[in-house]
Design an enzyme around this catalytic site. Structure first.
Site, mmCIF file in Angstrom:
data_model
loop_
_atom_site.group_PDB
_atom_site.id
_atom_site.type_symbol
_atom_site.label_atom_id
_atom_site.label_comp_id
_atom_site.label_asym_id
_atom_site.label_seq_id
_atom_site.Cartn_x
_atom_site.Cartn_y
_atom_site.Cartn_z
ATOM 1 N N TYR A 191 -1.676 4.016 -5.840
ATOM 2 C CA TYR A 191 -2.618 5.130 -5.857
ATOM 3 C C TYR A 191 -3.777 4.845 -6.820
ATOM 4 O O TYR A 191 -4.950 5.042 -6.481
ATOM 5 C CB TYR A 191 -1.881 6.394 -6.281
ATOM 6 C CG TYR A 191 -2.711 7.654 -6.257
ATOM 7 C CD1 TYR A 191 -2.941 8.336 -5.070
ATOM 8 C CD2 TYR A 191 -3.243 8.182 -7.430
ATOM 9 C CE1 TYR A 191 -3.690 9.507 -5.042
ATOM 10 C CE2 TYR A 191 -3.986 9.351 -7.422
ATOM 11 C CZ TYR A 191 -4.206 10.006 -6.220
ATOM 12 O OH TYR A 191 -4.957 11.160 -6.203
ATOM 13 N N ARG A 251 -4.317 15.444 10.908
ATOM 14 C CA ARG A 251 -3.650 14.472 11.783
ATOM 15 C C ARG A 251 -2.808 15.163 12.847
ATOM 16 O O ARG A 251 -2.681 14.666 13.957
ATOM 17 C CB ARG A 251 -2.761 13.538 10.947
ATOM 18 C CG ARG A 251 -3.523 12.489 10.162
ATOM 19 C CD ARG A 251 -2.550 11.547 9.486
ATOM 20 N NE ARG A 251 -1.629 12.251 8.589
ATOM 21 C CZ ARG A 251 -0.531 11.718 8.083
ATOM 22 N NH1 ARG A 251 -0.178 10.477 8.403
ATOM 23 N NH2 ARG A 251 0.237 12.410 7.255
ATOM 24 N N LYS A 265 -7.785 4.433 -5.764
ATOM 25 C CA LYS A 265 -8.810 5.359 -6.239
ATOM 26 C C LYS A 265 -9.879 4.640 -7.054
ATOM 27 O O LYS A 265 -11.065 5.015 -7.019
ATOM 28 C CB LYS A 265 -8.172 6.481 -7.051
ATOM 29 C CG LYS A 265 -7.326 7.439 -6.217
ATOM 30 C CD LYS A 265 -8.123 8.146 -5.143
ATOM 31 C CE LYS A 265 -7.316 9.239 -4.440
ATOM 32 N NZ LYS A 265 -8.077 9.921 -3.377
ATOM 33 N N VAL A 322 -5.013 1.972 -8.004
ATOM 34 C CA VAL A 322 -5.920 0.916 -7.550
ATOM 35 C C VAL A 322 -6.774 1.409 -6.382
ATOM 36 O O VAL A 322 -7.974 1.118 -6.306
ATOM 37 C CB VAL A 322 -5.127 -0.342 -7.164
ATOM 38 C CG1 VAL A 322 -5.990 -1.324 -6.388
ATOM 39 C CG2 VAL A 322 -4.575 -1.024 -8.414
#
Length: 240
Positions: A163, A42, A167, A165
């Site tokens: 995190y 980024r 994944k 959910v």
């Protein structure tokens, strides 16, 4: 009939979140195979610093700006890869965030859940959709979604709800895409690197090189036998 496998030195790989931690080590190990590695970051300055270090080690590594949450960033990178390389052989969806270890499902801020899904699920989904035509052009590709054992359906624990959910959803997407692409020469798998000592994982985990090795294994899978639509840790299947 499947297209012939390109030699490692002919392969072009893209690693999202490649400027530090697990993504940096995956980039290092892929570069060591002879592949050209596009190190997505980024922050361009951070990406170039990381790429420069890997070039000093002998790898062919190019820093590319990439924010997986930005449709424009993803589109621009896909166009650049198409114009400069004409192919993409390996995509490692490594960019991830929101390891909310202190949250619980009954009280987590839903904005955190939304942001976790945007990065961990939709970011990988968006990037894959954009890069897939570059693989289909040559009938060859390896897509590796960096997941987590805590995203397994039967994983126990109440922590890290956002995190966890995100994944679990990424795992579901992996299975759907693998089924769709079966027989195309493009293999899609999810890999849990285990608990590794990174900025996100914290201290106490195993060496990051060990976690990265399983990801690189999935990125370099041979066409025969075809290993597609699986969930792995250290080259061993684990339960969804």
């Amino acid at each position: 009939m499947l297209a012939p496998e390109p030699e490692p030195s002919q392969r072009v790989a893209l690693v999202s979140g490649g400027n530090r931690g697990l993504g940096f080590e995956v980039s290092r190990q892929l570069a060591a195979t002879g592949a050209t590695v596009l190190l997505g970051a980024r922050r361009p300055l951070a990406g170039e610093k990381a790429a420069r270090q890997l070039r000093r080690e002998g790898g062919t590594v190019v820093s590319v700006p990439l924010d997986v949450t930005s449709p424009q960033s993803v589109r621009e990178l896909a166009a650049r890869i198409a114009g400069e390389y004409g192919r993409l052989d390996i995509l490692v969806n490594n960019a991830g965030a929101y390891f909310d270890v202190d949250d619980q499902a009954s009280s987590v801020d839903l904005d955190i859940v939304r942001d976790a899904l945007e990065t961990n699920l939709l970011g990988a989904w968006r990037l894959t959709e954009a890069m897939l035509p570059l693989m289909q052009r040559h009938g060859y590709g390896r897509i590796v979604n960096v997941s987590s054992g805590c995203g397994a359906v039967e994983s126990e624990g109440a922590s890290c709800p956002a995190y966890r959910v995100s994944k679990a959803a990424l795992n579901s997407h992996t299975r759907m895409l693998a089924a769709e692409l079966a027989g195309s020469g493009i293999l899609v798998n999810a890999v849990c690197p285990g608990w590794v000592a990174t900025d996100m994982g914290g201290h106490g985990g195993r060496p990051v090189a060990d976690g990265a090795a399983g990801i690189v294994w999935a990125a370099m899978l041979p066409s025969r036998p075809s290993i597609n639509g699986g969930f792995f840790r250290d080259q061993q299947r684990i339960d969804w």
